[in-house]
Design an enzyme around this catalytic site. Structure first.
Site, PDB file in Angstrom:
ATOM      1  N   ARG A  53      23.405 -15.531  18.445  1.00 10.09           N
ATOM      2  CA  ARG A  53      23.499 -16.631  17.494  1.00 10.09           C
ATOM      3  C   ARG A  53      24.829 -17.332  17.728  1.00 10.09           C
ATOM      4  O   ARG A  53      25.638 -16.882  18.520  1.00 10.09           O
ATOM      5  CB  ARG A  53      23.339 -16.114  16.061  1.00 10.09           C
ATOM      6  CG  ARG A  53      23.993 -14.748  15.866  1.00 10.09           C
ATOM      7  CD  ARG A  53      24.653 -14.579  14.581  1.00 10.09           C
ATOM      8  NE  ARG A  53      25.583 -15.635  14.284  1.00 10.09           N
ATOM      9  CZ  ARG A  53      26.817 -15.723  14.779  1.00 10.09           C
ATOM     10  NH1 ARG A  53      27.307 -14.814  15.631  1.00 10.09           N
ATOM     11  NH2 ARG A  53      27.609 -16.710  14.440  1.00 10.09           N
ATOM     12  N   GLY A  54      25.040 -18.435  17.005  1.00  5.92           N
ATOM     13  CA  GLY A  54      26.240 -19.235  17.264  1.00  5.92           C
ATOM     14  C   GLY A  54      25.869 -20.277  18.316  1.00  5.92           C
ATOM     15  O   GLY A  54      25.253 -19.944  19.337  1.00  5.92           O
ATOM     16  N   ARG A  90      15.417 -22.696  17.629  1.00  4.26           N
ATOM     17  CA  ARG A  90      16.228 -23.001  16.434  1.00  4.26           C
ATOM     18  C   ARG A  90      16.586 -24.496  16.469  1.00  4.26           C
ATOM     19  O   ARG A  90      16.909 -25.027  17.531  1.00  4.26           O
ATOM     20  CB  ARG A  90      17.506 -22.139  16.379  1.00  4.26           C
ATOM     21  CG  ARG A  90      17.192 -20.653  16.144  1.00  4.26           C
ATOM     22  CD  ARG A  90      18.425 -19.856  15.793  1.00  4.26           C
ATOM     23  NE  ARG A  90      18.911 -20.154  14.453  1.00  4.26           N
ATOM     24  CZ  ARG A  90      20.075 -19.705  13.969  1.00  4.26           C
ATOM     25  NH1 ARG A  90      20.876 -18.954  14.725  1.00  4.26           N
ATOM     26  NH2 ARG A  90      20.452 -19.997  12.740  1.00  4.26           N
ATOM     27  N   GLN A 201      27.457 -13.324   8.387  1.00  2.00           N
ATOM     28  CA  GLN A 201      28.146 -13.452   9.682  1.00  2.00           C
ATOM     29  C   GLN A 201      29.635 -13.158   9.547  1.00  2.00           C
ATOM     30  O   GLN A 201      30.315 -12.885  10.538  1.00  2.00           O
ATOM     31  CB  GLN A 201      27.947 -14.858  10.255  1.00  2.00           C
ATOM     32  CG  GLN A 201      26.571 -15.100  10.844  1.00  2.00           C
ATOM     33  CD  GLN A 201      25.627 -15.732   9.834  1.00  2.00           C
ATOM     34  OE1 GLN A 201      25.794 -15.566   8.623  1.00  2.00           O
ATOM     35  NE2 GLN A 201      24.630 -16.451  10.313  1.00  2.00           N
ATOM     36  N   ASP A 241      27.736 -26.456  14.438  1.00  3.16           N
ATOM     37  CA  ASP A 241      26.511 -26.422  15.247  1.00  3.16           C
ATOM     38  C   ASP A 241      26.157 -27.781  15.821  1.00  3.16           C
ATOM     39  O   ASP A 241      25.380 -27.882  16.764  1.00  3.16           O
ATOM     40  CB  ASP A 241      25.349 -25.896  14.408  1.00  3.16           C
ATOM     41  CG  ASP A 241      25.571 -24.428  14.117  1.00  3.16           C
ATOM     42  OD1 ASP A 241      26.342 -24.123  13.193  1.00  3.16           O
ATOM     43  OD2 ASP A 241      25.013 -23.598  14.854  1.00  3.16           O
TER      44      ASP A 241
HETATM   45  O1  MRU Z   1      23.041 -19.138  12.061  1.00  2.00           O
HETATM   46  P1  MRU Z   1      24.161 -18.887  13.048  1.00  2.00           P
HETATM   47  O2  MRU Z   1      24.793 -17.546  12.877  1.00  2.00           O
HETATM   48  O3  MRU Z   1      23.718 -19.152  14.464  1.00  2.00           O
HETATM   49  O4  MRU Z   1      25.238 -19.978  12.672  1.00  2.00           O
HETATM   50  C1  MRU Z   1      26.446 -20.004  13.365  1.00  2.00           C
HETATM   51  C2  MRU Z   1      27.396 -21.005  12.852  1.00  2.00           C
HETATM   52  O5  MRU Z   1      27.121 -21.722  11.908  1.00  2.00           O
HETATM   53  C3  MRU Z   1      28.682 -21.159  13.598  1.00  2.00           C
HETATM   54  O6  MRU Z   1      29.715 -21.518  12.727  1.00  2.00           O
HETATM   55  C4  MRU Z   1      28.515 -22.284  14.641  1.00  2.00           C
HETATM   56  O7  MRU Z   1      27.395 -22.041  15.435  1.00  2.00           O
HETATM   57  C5  MRU Z   1      29.716 -22.424  15.504  1.00  2.00           C
HETATM   58  S1  MRU Z   1      29.813 -21.129  16.677  1.00  2.00           S
HETATM   59  C6  MRU Z   1      31.165 -21.381  17.668  1.00  2.00           C
END
Ligand code: MRU
Length: 358
Positions: A53-54, A90, A201, A241
């Site tokens: 994720r991220g 996603r 997270q 994102d």
């Molecule tokens: O749902 P996730 O865990 O994928 O969301 C991640 C985030 O919102 C992070 O802050 C974002 O992707 C930046 S990662 C460098």
């Protein structure tokens, strides 16, 4: 970054070259486990269920997903199928589309027989570039932290939301890279880590920071405003994102509320991002698609039970409905600056274009 003395990236090709490996983030922070992705479907599944994720790591995994697809069947039909399957995993992180477009542009003109090797090399290059970019973000963000440390002549308290750490990228992280560099330089920092319900997270961020000896405190999502009112936060840094062309920022749900609290309390609010996270095709944040995840993530909390086993408990009463928007948009006017690999931009079209004219 290092776990118990061993350096890990969050994704890497196996040395025999037939599959890639990831750290299974659904088991963290309780168990450290490595998972093999051998097929494009494995990669799509890993993104969908958030084993990875991220935004930047989602992009890197999709790139390797394309390479795995080309190993299995490099035909035009399979190329299109893999782009469609991975592209639907996603919706919010634009790095996914960015990586798939890079792979499409590379692979379409090639003869099928040449595609697998080219895809594998490009996926590796995307990962290497991400590491370099994050290191540069770190250096640019470090200058801001150093400035606060010099002005304050004391401990710098940072606050972050979600996990924009090395687990969310290939290495270093975006929001965390400046923190790691500041800590390495000997600046006295402390990080308030938002829990980030419903997927928590923040526990990943706390786990990362803990492994690197960075002082931090885990807090509920609603504590930030109170801490800011009491002068306990010097700077907020989060990841994102997707950044719209006007500087509006989509990030994990709750980021907007932190930005409002920061503005009300005169706390600088920075977003750290690699350039592939900028979506020039979206004029403003209202057009960014926001992922709505399963309500069960809100209705339950996961953790380790007293017997040591992973457990999930229900927190909502029977019959109550839950909603689970996974991201929100922080308007550019609330963002002090965008920390990129090329420097710190003002959150506006002009600011972004000055750093990224092409
Ligand atoms: O749902 P996730 O865990 O994928 O969301 C991640 C985030 O919102 C992070 O802050 C974002 O992707 C930046 S990662 C460098």
């Amino acid at each position: 970054m290092k776990i118990d003395g061993t350096h890990y990236r969050s994704i890497w090709p196996h040395k025999d070259g037939d599959w890639v490996e990831i750290i299974d983030q659904t088991r963290l922070p309780y168990e450290f486990g490595v998972l093999a992705l051998s097929t494009m479907e494995d990669a799509a599944h890993a993104i969908r269920v958030m084993q990875v994720r991220g935004a930047p790591l989602i992009g890197a995994t999709a790139a390797y997903g394309m390479a795995l697809a080309m190993r299995a069947d490099p035909s035009d039909a399979n190329l299109s199928e893999a782009l469609a399957v991975l592209g639907a995993t996603r919706p919010t992180a634009v790095n996914l589309r960015w990586a798939l477009e890079a792979m499409r542009g590379l692979l379409m003109p090639l003869k099928p027989g040449d595609r697998a090797d080219a895809a594998w090399i490009r996926a590796g290059a995307i990962c290497d570039e991400d590491v370099e970019i994050n290191h540069s973000i770190g250096r640019n963000g470090l200058a801001l932290i150093r400035e606060i440390a010099e002005r304050k002549n004391g401990r710098v308290n940072l606050l972050t939301h979600c996990n924009a750490g090395w687990l969310a990228t290939v290495d270093w992280g975006t929001a965390t890279a400046p923190m790691y560099l500041a800590h390495e330089e000997g600046i006295d920092i402390h990080v308030w880590v938002d829990e980030t319900r419903p997927r928590n997270q923040g526990a990943l961020t706390a786990w990362e920071l803990g492994h690197h000896g960075v002082p931090h405190t885990y807090i509920t999502d609603n504590a930030g405003g109170h801490l800011m009112q009491h002068g306990d936060v010097d700077m907020v840094i989060t990841g994102t994102d997707r950044v719209a062309a006007n500087g509006d920022v989509a990030n994990k749900i709750g980021t907007y509320l932190k930005a409002l609290a920061a503005r009300d309390n005169g706390v600088p609010f920075y977003i750290a991002l690699p350039s592939p996270t900028i979506d020039w095709t979206v004029a403003n944040g209202a057009d960014i698609p926001i992922e709505e995840r399963n309500a069960s993530e809100v209705e339950t909390i996961q953790g380790r039970g007293t017997n040591g086993a992973l457990a999930s408990v229900t927190v909502t009463p029977p019959g109550s409905r839950a909603a689970n928007p996974a991201f929100d948009v922080t308007p550019a006017r609330l963002v002090t600056g965008l920390i990129t690999e090329r420097g710190v931009a003002t959150a506006s079209q002009d600011g972004l274009r000055k750093l990224f004219p092409a």
